[in-house]
Design a protein around this motif. Structure first.
Motif, PDB file in Angstrom:
ATOM      1  N   PHE A  47      -3.370 -43.856  -3.456  1.00  0.00           N
ATOM      2  CA  PHE A  47      -4.696 -44.271  -3.017  1.00  0.00           C
ATOM      3  C   PHE A  47      -5.141 -45.394  -3.949  1.00  0.00           C
ATOM      4  O   PHE A  47      -4.925 -45.315  -5.171  1.00  0.00           O
ATOM      5  CB  PHE A  47      -5.644 -43.090  -3.138  1.00  0.00           C
ATOM      6  CG  PHE A  47      -6.754 -43.031  -2.122  1.00  0.00           C
ATOM      7  CD1 PHE A  47      -6.965 -44.027  -1.198  1.00  0.00           C
ATOM      8  CD2 PHE A  47      -7.603 -41.919  -2.101  1.00  0.00           C
ATOM      9  CE1 PHE A  47      -7.987 -43.945  -0.262  1.00  0.00           C
ATOM     10  CE2 PHE A  47      -8.632 -41.820  -1.186  1.00  0.00           C
ATOM     11  CZ  PHE A  47      -8.831 -42.831  -0.251  1.00  0.00           C
ATOM     12  N   TYR A 107       3.836 -44.231   0.636  1.00  0.00           N
ATOM     13  CA  TYR A 107       2.815 -45.023   1.336  1.00  0.00           C
ATOM     14  C   TYR A 107       1.657 -45.344   0.405  1.00  0.00           C
ATOM     15  O   TYR A 107       1.500 -44.749  -0.668  1.00  0.00           O
ATOM     16  CB  TYR A 107       2.320 -44.313   2.601  1.00  0.00           C
ATOM     17  CG  TYR A 107       1.643 -42.970   2.393  1.00  0.00           C
ATOM     18  CD1 TYR A 107       0.255 -42.852   2.410  1.00  0.00           C
ATOM     19  CD2 TYR A 107       2.395 -41.805   2.231  1.00  0.00           C
ATOM     20  CE1 TYR A 107      -0.371 -41.628   2.255  1.00  0.00           C
ATOM     21  CE2 TYR A 107       1.783 -40.569   2.077  1.00  0.00           C
ATOM     22  CZ  TYR A 107       0.393 -40.484   2.094  1.00  0.00           C
ATOM     23  OH  TYR A 107      -0.220 -39.257   1.941  1.00  0.00           O
ATOM     24  N   THR A 109      -2.635 -46.191   0.573  1.00  0.00           N
ATOM     25  CA  THR A 109      -3.900 -46.254   1.310  1.00  0.00           C
ATOM     26  C   THR A 109      -4.876 -47.037   0.444  1.00  0.00           C
ATOM     27  O   THR A 109      -5.203 -46.609  -0.666  1.00  0.00           O
ATOM     28  CB  THR A 109      -4.453 -44.853   1.595  1.00  0.00           C
ATOM     29  OG1 THR A 109      -3.500 -44.105   2.347  1.00  0.00           O
ATOM     30  CG2 THR A 109      -5.763 -44.928   2.380  1.00  0.00           C
ATOM     31  N   PHE A 156      -1.768 -47.834   4.789  1.00  0.00           N
ATOM     32  CA  PHE A 156      -2.933 -47.302   5.491  1.00  0.00           C
ATOM     33  C   PHE A 156      -4.167 -48.033   4.981  1.00  0.00           C
ATOM     34  O   PHE A 156      -4.218 -48.454   3.827  1.00  0.00           O
ATOM     35  CB  PHE A 156      -3.100 -45.808   5.209  1.00  0.00           C
ATOM     36  CG  PHE A 156      -2.077 -44.903   5.843  1.00  0.00           C
ATOM     37  CD1 PHE A 156      -2.456 -43.983   6.818  1.00  0.00           C
ATOM     38  CD2 PHE A 156      -0.745 -44.946   5.454  1.00  0.00           C
ATOM     39  CE1 PHE A 156      -1.522 -43.123   7.386  1.00  0.00           C
ATOM     40  CE2 PHE A 156       0.196 -44.098   6.018  1.00  0.00           C
ATOM     41  CZ  PHE A 156      -0.193 -43.183   6.997  1.00  0.00           C
ATOM     42  N   TYR A 158      -8.156 -47.625   4.168  1.00  0.00           N
ATOM     43  CA  TYR A 158      -9.421 -46.908   4.018  1.00  0.00           C
ATOM     44  C   TYR A 158     -10.509 -47.812   4.580  1.00  0.00           C
ATOM     45  O   TYR A 158     -10.551 -49.007   4.289  1.00  0.00           O
ATOM     46  CB  TYR A 158      -9.666 -46.623   2.531  1.00  0.00           C
ATOM     47  CG  TYR A 158     -11.067 -46.141   2.173  1.00  0.00           C
ATOM     48  CD1 TYR A 158     -11.280 -44.828   1.769  1.00  0.00           C
ATOM     49  CD2 TYR A 158     -12.152 -47.013   2.206  1.00  0.00           C
ATOM     50  CE1 TYR A 158     -12.552 -44.394   1.406  1.00  0.00           C
ATOM     51  CE2 TYR A 158     -13.425 -46.581   1.862  1.00  0.00           C
ATOM     52  CZ  TYR A 158     -13.622 -45.268   1.464  1.00  0.00           C
ATOM     53  OH  TYR A 158     -14.870 -44.852   1.109  1.00  0.00           O
ATOM     54  N   TRP A 213      -8.041 -44.510   7.386  1.00  0.00           N
ATOM     55  CA  TRP A 213      -8.593 -43.416   6.576  1.00  0.00           C
ATOM     56  C   TRP A 213     -10.094 -43.646   6.498  1.00  0.00           C
ATOM     57  O   TRP A 213     -10.571 -44.483   5.738  1.00  0.00           O
ATOM     58  CB  TRP A 213      -7.968 -43.482   5.192  1.00  0.00           C
ATOM     59  CG  TRP A 213      -7.879 -42.240   4.380  1.00  0.00           C
ATOM     60  CD1 TRP A 213      -6.771 -41.481   4.159  1.00  0.00           C
ATOM     61  CD2 TRP A 213      -8.927 -41.629   3.576  1.00  0.00           C
ATOM     62  NE1 TRP A 213      -7.050 -40.438   3.303  1.00  0.00           N
ATOM     63  CE2 TRP A 213      -8.370 -40.501   2.925  1.00  0.00           C
ATOM     64  CE3 TRP A 213     -10.276 -41.915   3.363  1.00  0.00           C
ATOM     65  CZ2 TRP A 213      -9.101 -39.671   2.080  1.00  0.00           C
ATOM     66  CZ3 TRP A 213     -11.013 -41.085   2.524  1.00  0.00           C
ATOM     67  CH2 TRP A 213     -10.429 -39.984   1.897  1.00  0.00           C
TER      68      TRP A 213
END
Length: 441
Positions: A47, A107, A109, A156, A158, A213
């Motif tokens: 993240f 991955y 994000t 991904f 956010y 996300w």
């Protein structure tokens, strides 16, 4: 050219005139289902909370970081000065992605827009973005997307539904109130169209992505978010993309995974997200220290042992670990965090077989640890047990063999009506995770 592109995006959004509850009957595509399986197999992601708020370094208070505009009550006119100081000249997308791969992550994000409304990509519907407002003038999301494709890492986005900056985010929610200096008026429908247009930009300009996300719906939990329309837009533009929302309630129709903030699924130690666990793929998001965004005073760095054990505990509950870092305003990851990620990668190099591609095992999570499973291979992860004998109960499966995963040496065991009794000598215990590999018949 810019105007034509914007008109195209607006038309694409306006064309979605279907019933707002269209996602009530949502049927995932095969690509989406395949991506859900990939997501569950991946187990570990990074993240990234990064934006102009990093310039202030948390303002001297621990835990603020990306919330500094709200918590320090900074008016929009003053906050809008921050982008002119945001110049991440040391940002290196290739280095970031290599770091992610070395950590064993599959991955990333990243915050495309946080609650402060500032876009970290080249948005055409608003010039309040990194390309138009910062001296850096480059699209970091584009660079990261290209590098992720090169190195086979999924990306991904956010996206904050909450927006302290946009004039049409009205009526105001629980946060971003009168201190912002916005007019006490606005058009909610126009804001939703703005949001959907930004999502269209993200879904059409950066290649195939892993998913969206969402965060912020909790700010106005009773508002008409028209999520069915938004979810349909996303699934129409990228049918394989996964949608998750950090709204802290049972997943809505159209969502493809469920996340738990700073918490293991079902534990609800934070008190705000309930204990409901859906049948969707699961994810736990966690700070590597005490803050999401960069905070110069935050020294609450979790140790590699703590982080590995949290990854294992998540896997034993059928969830991924999405571990957050807050990059510095110069574009670099803090050295302490890089070291911890490398240590996790070293551990995953040796023990990843017991994590990647597994699901929670037939042995439920206990105070001593968890189990993961892949077919007939059951892995017991003993994280906190100081005795020489462990009784696992209930245990009704037939056992073919039990070995220590590290060296494949045999484990002495007995299976009877009480359960599975395992002998674990002190010299076989691992400080981080003693893993037993059980082959079931």
């Amino acid at each position: 050219m810019k105007i034509c592109r914007l008109l195209f995006l607006l038309v694409a959004v306006s064309a979605l005139t279907n019933d707002l509850n269209a996602q009530e009957g949502y049927v995932p595509t095969q690509e989406n289902l395949d991506n859900r399986t990939w997501f569950q197999d991946a187990k570990f992601g990074m993240f990234v909370h990064w934006g102009v708020y990093s310039v202030l370094g948390g303002g001297g208070d621990e835990g603020i970081a990306e919330w500094i505009m709200n918590n320090k009550r900074i008016p929009i006119k003053q906050y809008e000065k921050l982008p002119s100081f945001f110049n991440p000249i040391n940002f290196d997308a290739a280095e970031w992605v290599r770091m992610v791969k070395d950590a064993g992550m599959k991955y990333i994000t990243i915050t495309s827009k946080h609650h402060d409304g500032f876009a970290m990509y080249d948005s055409k519907i608003s010039d309040y973005n990194i390309v138009d407002k910062s001296p850096y003038g480059k699209d970091v999301i584009k660079m990261l997307a290209e590098e992720c494709r090169k190195q086979n890492i999924k990306l991904f986005f956010y996206y904050s539904q909450l927006d302290w900056h946009h004039p049409d985010y009205y009526p105001r929610g629980r946060t971003g109130q009168e201190f912002t200096g916005r007019d006490e008026s606005g058009n909610w429908e126009d804001y939703l169209e703005y949001m959907n247009t930004q999502l269209t930009e993200l879904l059409t300009n950066y290649g195939p992505i892993g998913g969206i996300w969402f965060d912020g719906m909790w700010d106005k939990k009773d508002a008409d978010w028209q999520e069915g329309k938004t979810y349909q837009l996303i699934h129409n533009l990228q049918p394989g993309a996964l949608i998750g929302s950090n709204h802290h309630v049972k997943p809505y129709p159209g969502e493809d995974f469920q996340m738990f903030e700073q918490d293991l699924p079902g534990e609800n130690t934070t008190g705000w997200q309930g204990s409901h666990i859906s049948e969707l793929p699961l994810e736990m998001c966690l700070t590597i220290n005490g803050s999401w965004g960069f905070n110069i005073k935050d020294q609450n760095h979790k140790s590699p042992k703590e982080l590995v054990q949290l990854l294992v505990k998540a896997a034993g509950r059928n969830a991924n670990l999405l571990l957050n870092v807050g990059p510095m305003p110069n574009g670099e990851i803090q050295p302490e965090h890089k070291a911890s990620l490398k240590a996790m990668g070293d551990w995953m190099d040796k023990h990843g077989e017991t994590i990647y591609g597994t699901r929670k095992g037939i042995v439920a999570a206990e105070d001593w640890g968890v189990s993961t499973q892949k077919g007939k291979k059951l892995y017991l992860h003993i994280l906190d047990w100081d005795k020489d004998v462990l009784l696992v109960q209930p245990f009704r499966e037939k056992v073919q063999s039990v070995v220590f995963f590290a060296d494949k040496s045999k484990v002495k065991y007995r299976l009877d009506d009480y359960g599975l009794i395992l002998e674990i000598p002190k010299n076989k215990k691992d400080e981080v995770d003693t893993i037993l590999e059980i082959t079931l018949k």
